[in-house]
Design a protein around this motif. Structure first.
Motif, PDB file in Angstrom:
ATOM      1  N   GLU A  90      -9.036  -3.800   0.608  1.00  0.00           N
ATOM      2  CA  GLU A  90     -10.143  -3.453  -0.284  1.00  0.00           C
ATOM      3  C   GLU A  90     -10.310  -1.935  -0.385  1.00  0.00           C
ATOM      4  O   GLU A  90     -10.457  -1.388  -1.481  1.00  0.00           O
ATOM      5  CB  GLU A  90     -11.439  -4.083   0.229  1.00  0.00           C
ATOM      6  N   GLN A  91     -10.255  -1.252   0.739  1.00  0.00           N
ATOM      7  CA  GLN A  91     -10.423   0.201   0.741  1.00  0.00           C
ATOM      8  C   GLN A  91      -9.259   0.899   0.032  1.00  0.00           C
ATOM      9  O   GLN A  91      -9.460   1.878  -0.687  1.00  0.00           O
ATOM     10  CB  GLN A  91     -10.572   0.723   2.171  1.00  0.00           C
ATOM     11  N   ALA A  92      -8.054   0.403   0.238  1.00  0.00           N
ATOM     12  CA  ALA A  92      -6.890   0.988  -0.434  1.00  0.00           C
ATOM     13  C   ALA A  92      -6.996   0.798  -1.944  1.00  0.00           C
ATOM     14  O   ALA A  92      -6.637   1.693  -2.716  1.00  0.00           O
ATOM     15  CB  ALA A  92      -5.604   0.365   0.100  1.00  0.00           C
ATOM     16  N   ALA A  93      -7.505  -0.349  -2.366  1.00  0.00           N
ATOM     17  CA  ALA A  93      -7.684  -0.597  -3.801  1.00  0.00           C
ATOM     18  C   ALA A  93      -8.741   0.345  -4.378  1.00  0.00           C
ATOM     19  O   ALA A  93      -8.568   0.883  -5.476  1.00  0.00           O
ATOM     20  CB  ALA A  93      -8.081  -2.049  -4.038  1.00  0.00           C
ATOM     21  N   ARG A  94      -9.814   0.553  -3.639  1.00  0.00           N
ATOM     22  CA  ARG A  94     -10.857   1.486  -4.098  1.00  0.00           C
ATOM     23  C   ARG A  94     -10.307   2.903  -4.195  1.00  0.00           C
ATOM     24  O   ARG A  94     -10.611   3.634  -5.132  1.00  0.00           O
ATOM     25  CB  ARG A  94     -12.050   1.457  -3.155  1.00  0.00           C
ATOM     26  N   GLU A  95      -9.511   3.282  -3.200  1.00  0.00           N
ATOM     27  CA  GLU A  95      -8.905   4.612  -3.207  1.00  0.00           C
ATOM     28  C   GLU A  95      -8.005   4.776  -4.433  1.00  0.00           C
ATOM     29  O   GLU A  95      -8.023   5.810  -5.098  1.00  0.00           O
ATOM     30  CB  GLU A  95      -8.091   4.809  -1.928  1.00  0.00           C
ATOM     31  N   LYS A  96      -7.237   3.744  -4.732  1.00  0.00           N
ATOM     32  CA  LYS A  96      -6.320   3.789  -5.868  1.00  0.00           C
ATOM     33  C   LYS A  96      -7.081   3.906  -7.190  1.00  0.00           C
ATOM     34  O   LYS A  96      -6.647   4.608  -8.098  1.00  0.00           O
ATOM     35  CB  LYS A  96      -5.441   2.535  -5.866  1.00  0.00           C
ATOM     36  N   GLN A  97      -8.221   3.234  -7.294  1.00  0.00           N
ATOM     37  CA  GLN A  97      -9.030   3.297  -8.517  1.00  0.00           C
ATOM     38  C   GLN A  97      -9.578   4.696  -8.757  1.00  0.00           C
ATOM     39  O   GLN A  97      -9.752   5.107  -9.892  1.00  0.00           O
ATOM     40  CB  GLN A  97     -10.199   2.315  -8.438  1.00  0.00           C
ATOM     41  N   ILE A 157       0.861  -1.188   0.000  1.00  0.00           N
ATOM     42  CA  ILE A 157       0.000   0.000   0.000  1.00  0.00           C
ATOM     43  C   ILE A 157       0.893   1.232   0.000  1.00  0.00           C
ATOM     44  O   ILE A 157       1.805   1.358   0.815  1.00  0.00           O
ATOM     45  CB  ILE A 157      -0.955  -0.003   1.214  1.00  0.00           C
ATOM     46  N   THR A 158       0.627   2.112  -0.923  1.00  0.00           N
ATOM     47  CA  THR A 158       1.463   3.297  -1.099  1.00  0.00           C
ATOM     48  C   THR A 158       1.445   4.179   0.154  1.00  0.00           C
ATOM     49  O   THR A 158       0.400   4.337   0.784  1.00  0.00           O
ATOM     50  CB  THR A 158       1.016   4.087  -2.348  1.00  0.00           C
ATOM     51  N   PRO A 159       2.589   4.732   0.527  1.00  0.00           N
ATOM     52  CA  PRO A 159       2.673   5.540   1.753  1.00  0.00           C
ATOM     53  C   PRO A 159       1.755   6.762   1.768  1.00  0.00           C
ATOM     54  O   PRO A 159       1.376   7.228   2.830  1.00  0.00           O
ATOM     55  CB  PRO A 159       4.138   5.979   1.799  1.00  0.00           C
ATOM     56  N   ASP A 160       1.376   7.265   0.603  1.00  0.00           N
ATOM     57  CA  ASP A 160       0.506   8.439   0.586  1.00  0.00           C
ATOM     58  C   ASP A 160      -0.978   8.080   0.674  1.00  0.00           C
ATOM     59  O   ASP A 160      -1.834   8.956   0.669  1.00  0.00           O
ATOM     60  CB  ASP A 160       0.781   9.315  -0.641  1.00  0.00           C
TER      61      ASP A 160
END
Length: 81
Positions: free
Chosen positions: A72-79, A25-28
């Motif tokens: 899941e939330q980090a993936a949604r944020e990235k999308q 997961i990206t630090p930002d």
């Protein structure tokens, strides 16, 4: 009744997979801090499991569930970016 049944078993391979994914997961990301804490907790359980020490599945299961939610939330944020 399905109460008390779980969809996954606590295995070393599952813990290692989650640890690896949480590291990515990206630090930002707003989820990075939570991911870091979960990763540390899961790493401690993975070390215990790898050494053959007993692991209280009732304590580690909520961490695993939280890890899936964070991923899941980090993936949604990235999308959304």
């Amino acid at each position: 009744s399905r109460r008390g049944r779980h969809l996954f078993s606590v295995t070393l391979s599952l813990l290692r997979l989650l640890i690896t994914r949480l590291e990515r997961i990206t630090p930002d990301s707003v989820w990075a801090h939570r991911a870091s804490g979960l990763r540390g907790a899961l790493l401690a359980y993975a070390k215990r499991l790898a050494s053959g020490a007993p692991v209280d599945e009732a304590r580690v299961r909520p961490l695993i569930q939280a890890a899936f939610i964070v991923l899941e939330q980090a993936a949604r944020e990235k999308q959304k970016r």
